[in-house]
Design an enzyme around this catalytic site. Structure first.
Site, PDB file in Angstrom:
ATOM      1  N   ASN A  33       0.866  -1.175   0.000  1.00 51.14           N
ATOM      2  CA  ASN A  33       0.000   0.000   0.000  1.00 51.14           C
ATOM      3  C   ASN A  33       0.905   1.227   0.000  1.00 51.14           C
ATOM      4  O   ASN A  33       1.483   1.570   1.022  1.00 51.14           O
ATOM      5  CB  ASN A  33      -0.888  -0.036   1.256  1.00 51.14           C
ATOM      6  CG  ASN A  33      -1.710   1.222   1.420  1.00 51.14           C
ATOM      7  OD1 ASN A  33      -1.795   2.046   0.510  1.00 51.14           O
ATOM      8  ND2 ASN A  33      -2.332   1.382   2.579  1.00 51.14           N
ATOM      9  N   LYS A  35       0.172   4.271  -0.300  1.00 52.74           N
ATOM     10  CA  LYS A  35      -0.443   5.484   0.270  1.00 52.74           C
ATOM     11  C   LYS A  35      -0.135   6.678  -0.641  1.00 52.74           C
ATOM     12  O   LYS A  35      -0.142   6.527  -1.847  1.00 52.74           O
ATOM     13  CB  LYS A  35       0.026   5.694   1.713  1.00 52.74           C
ATOM     14  CG  LYS A  35      -0.182   4.421   2.545  1.00 52.74           C
ATOM     15  CD  LYS A  35       0.014   4.622   4.018  1.00 52.74           C
ATOM     16  CE  LYS A  35      -0.205   3.287   4.732  1.00 52.74           C
ATOM     17  NZ  LYS A  35      -0.170   3.401   6.177  1.00 52.74           N
ATOM     18  N   HIS A 118      -9.685   1.477   4.689  1.00 54.97           N
ATOM     19  CA  HIS A 118      -8.418   1.645   5.424  1.00 54.97           C
ATOM     20  C   HIS A 118      -8.638   2.627   6.575  1.00 54.97           C
ATOM     21  O   HIS A 118      -9.388   3.593   6.439  1.00 54.97           O
ATOM     22  CB  HIS A 118      -7.340   2.163   4.469  1.00 54.97           C
ATOM     23  CG  HIS A 118      -5.975   2.123   5.080  1.00 54.97           C
ATOM     24  ND1 HIS A 118      -5.537   3.078   5.981  1.00 54.97           N
ATOM     25  CD2 HIS A 118      -4.967   1.229   4.965  1.00 54.97           C
ATOM     26  CE1 HIS A 118      -4.319   2.768   6.374  1.00 54.97           C
ATOM     27  NE2 HIS A 118      -3.943   1.649   5.777  1.00 54.97           N
ATOM     28  N   GLU A 120      -6.949   4.978   7.695  1.00 54.62           N
ATOM     29  CA  GLU A 120      -6.651   6.385   7.394  1.00 54.62           C
ATOM     30  C   GLU A 120      -7.839   7.049   6.694  1.00 54.62           C
ATOM     31  O   GLU A 120      -8.034   8.251   6.796  1.00 54.62           O
ATOM     32  CB  GLU A 120      -5.362   6.485   6.553  1.00 54.62           C
ATOM     33  CG  GLU A 120      -4.137   6.243   7.429  1.00 54.62           C
ATOM     34  CD  GLU A 120      -2.929   5.687   6.692  1.00 54.62           C
ATOM     35  OE1 GLU A 120      -2.892   5.738   5.444  1.00 54.62           O
ATOM     36  OE2 GLU A 120      -2.019   5.179   7.376  1.00 54.62           O
ATOM     37  N   GLU A 187      -5.869  -4.679  10.395  1.00 50.34           N
ATOM     38  CA  GLU A 187      -4.861  -3.643  10.599  1.00 50.34           C
ATOM     39  C   GLU A 187      -5.168  -2.881  11.883  1.00 50.34           C
ATOM     40  O   GLU A 187      -5.945  -1.918  11.870  1.00 50.34           O
ATOM     41  CB  GLU A 187      -4.880  -2.662   9.422  1.00 50.34           C
ATOM     42  CG  GLU A 187      -4.486  -3.293   8.105  1.00 50.34           C
ATOM     43  CD  GLU A 187      -3.789  -2.278   7.211  1.00 50.34           C
ATOM     44  OE1 GLU A 187      -2.686  -2.594   6.736  1.00 50.34           O
ATOM     45  OE2 GLU A 187      -4.307  -1.174   7.019  1.00 50.34           O
ATOM     46  N   GLY A 193       2.168   2.276  10.839  1.00 49.20           N
ATOM     47  CA  GLY A 193       3.158   3.353  10.730  1.00 49.20           C
ATOM     48  C   GLY A 193       3.858   3.700  12.025  1.00 49.20           C
ATOM     49  O   GLY A 193       4.528   4.725  12.121  1.00 49.20           O
ATOM     50  N   SER A 233       3.020  -2.087  10.432  1.00 52.64           N
ATOM     51  CA  SER A 233       4.458  -2.194  10.713  1.00 52.64           C
ATOM     52  C   SER A 233       5.040  -3.569  10.378  1.00 52.64           C
ATOM     53  O   SER A 233       5.900  -4.079  11.103  1.00 52.64           O
ATOM     54  CB  SER A 233       4.747  -1.818  12.165  1.00 52.64           C
ATOM     55  OG  SER A 233       4.369  -0.465  12.400  1.00 52.64           O
TER      56      SER A 233
HETATM   57  P1  PGA Z   1       2.655   0.332   7.643  1.00 50.00           P
HETATM   58  O1  PGA Z   1       1.218   0.563   6.964  1.00 50.00           O
HETATM   59  O2  PGA Z   1       3.182  -0.981   7.101  1.00 50.00           O
HETATM   60  O3  PGA Z   1       3.483   1.504   7.191  1.00 50.00           O
HETATM   61  O4  PGA Z   1       2.447   0.272   9.106  1.00 50.00           O
HETATM   62  C1  PGA Z   1       0.319  -0.501   6.737  1.00 50.00           C
HETATM   63  C2  PGA Z   1      -0.967   0.008   6.138  1.00 50.00           C
HETATM   64  O5  PGA Z   1      -1.451   1.061   6.587  1.00 50.00           O
HETATM   65  O6  PGA Z   1      -1.536  -0.606   5.225  1.00 50.00           O
END
Ligand code: PGA
Length: 273
Positions: A33, A35, A118, A120, A187, A193, A233
């Site tokens: 992903n 982003k 997601h 976010e 998630e 993150g 992560s």
């Molecule tokens: P990350 O993000 O691996 O940077 O923690 C995962 C995601 O939000 O899909």
């Protein structure tokens, strides 16, 4: 050579016998992903670094919308071993929705997956109802929704992880009769993150809950065919420990999907796991 092939066949037969479930036939799936990251040039560099690798598990990348077409062209060199996905879409078929993108547009670019719900996007106001409309529209268009679910830090501390995830899962799949094309990504919001991934045991625990919820709704056989990805992560150094867990079928990877060394490391962990 012949002996090597025979040992591979024996190994896979033993795997099926030892496990005895449809689980054993699920190929691992690693989805990057991106982003709101990457340029055309950076994408080309990433694929340069991934070239020549035999992908022994399913791999996909989800670039931002403006990069979908250039990345589709770049992926031709991998002969379908890396699939394309998007990070969002609108639920309507088409019309006056300025700034939005439809499922048909993604399908025309050969997107196999679309990430939906997601955290976010949920934090920016996306509701369970909107996620559900999008899931149904993606399925109708022949795109596999990657339905994201996960609890916040507070919800985990209150012991509500399972409850939150089950509720998001029910809402996201409301009215979906055939779950065979869906992918679910667990998630935990607190792990995204932050560098603080869930432990393999914490992730497996929630994945089992998700599998059981799907089994209650769609039957054990259908539930066992749905890839359940862990996200939050995931890095080369924790990929294998997550991959070996029974109900973890792959990963949704943010930061570590942006450079070839880390992405390869994660793919490698899930290939071995
Ligand atoms: P990350 O993000 O691996 O940077 O923690 C995962 C995601 O939000 O899909």
């Amino acid at each position: 050579m012949e002996q090597y092939i025979r040992s591979l066949v024996e190994k896979s037969v033993q795997g099926v016998l030892a496990d005895g479930t449809i689980n054993s036939s699920r190929r691992k799936l690693v989805i990057g992903n991106w982003k709101m990251n990457m340029s055309i040039e950076e994408s080309a560099l990433l694929f340069e670094g991934l070239r020549g690798e035999e992908q022994a598990c399913d791999v996909a990348v989800c670039p931002p919308f403006p990069l979908l077409y250039p990345v589709k062209v770049m992926l031709a060199q991998f002969q379908d071993s890396i699939a394309l996905g998007a990070q969002n879409m609108h639920w309507a078929e088409k019309g006056a929705h300025t700034g939005e993108v439809s499922a048909a547009m993604l399908k025309e670019l050969d997107c196999r997956y679309v990430i939906l719900g997601h955290s976010e996007r949920r934090q920016a106001g996306e509701t369970d109802e909107e996620v559900n409309l999008k899931v149904k529209q993606a399925l109708a268009a022949g795109i596999q929704p990657v339905l994201c679910v996960g609890e916040t830090k507070d919800e985990r501390e209150q012991g509500r992880s399972g409850e939150v995830v089950v509720s998001q899962l029910h809402a996201g799949l409301d009215g979906v009769e055939d779950v065979s094309s869906a992918v679910v990504a667990y998630e935990p919001v607190w792990a995204i993150g932050t560098g603080l991934a869930a432990t393999p045991e914490q992730a497996q625990d929630v994945h089992r809950t998700i599998r059981e919820t799907l089994a209650n709704q769609y039957g054990a056989s259908a539930a066992s065919g749905v890839p359940l990805l862990y996200g939050g992560s995931v890095k080369p150094d924790n990929a294998l420990s997550l991959a070996v867990m029974d109900d973890i079928d792959g990963a949704l990877v943010g930061g570590a999907s942006l450079n070839a060394v880390d992405f390869k490391g994660v793919i490698d962990g899930f290939t071995r796991g």
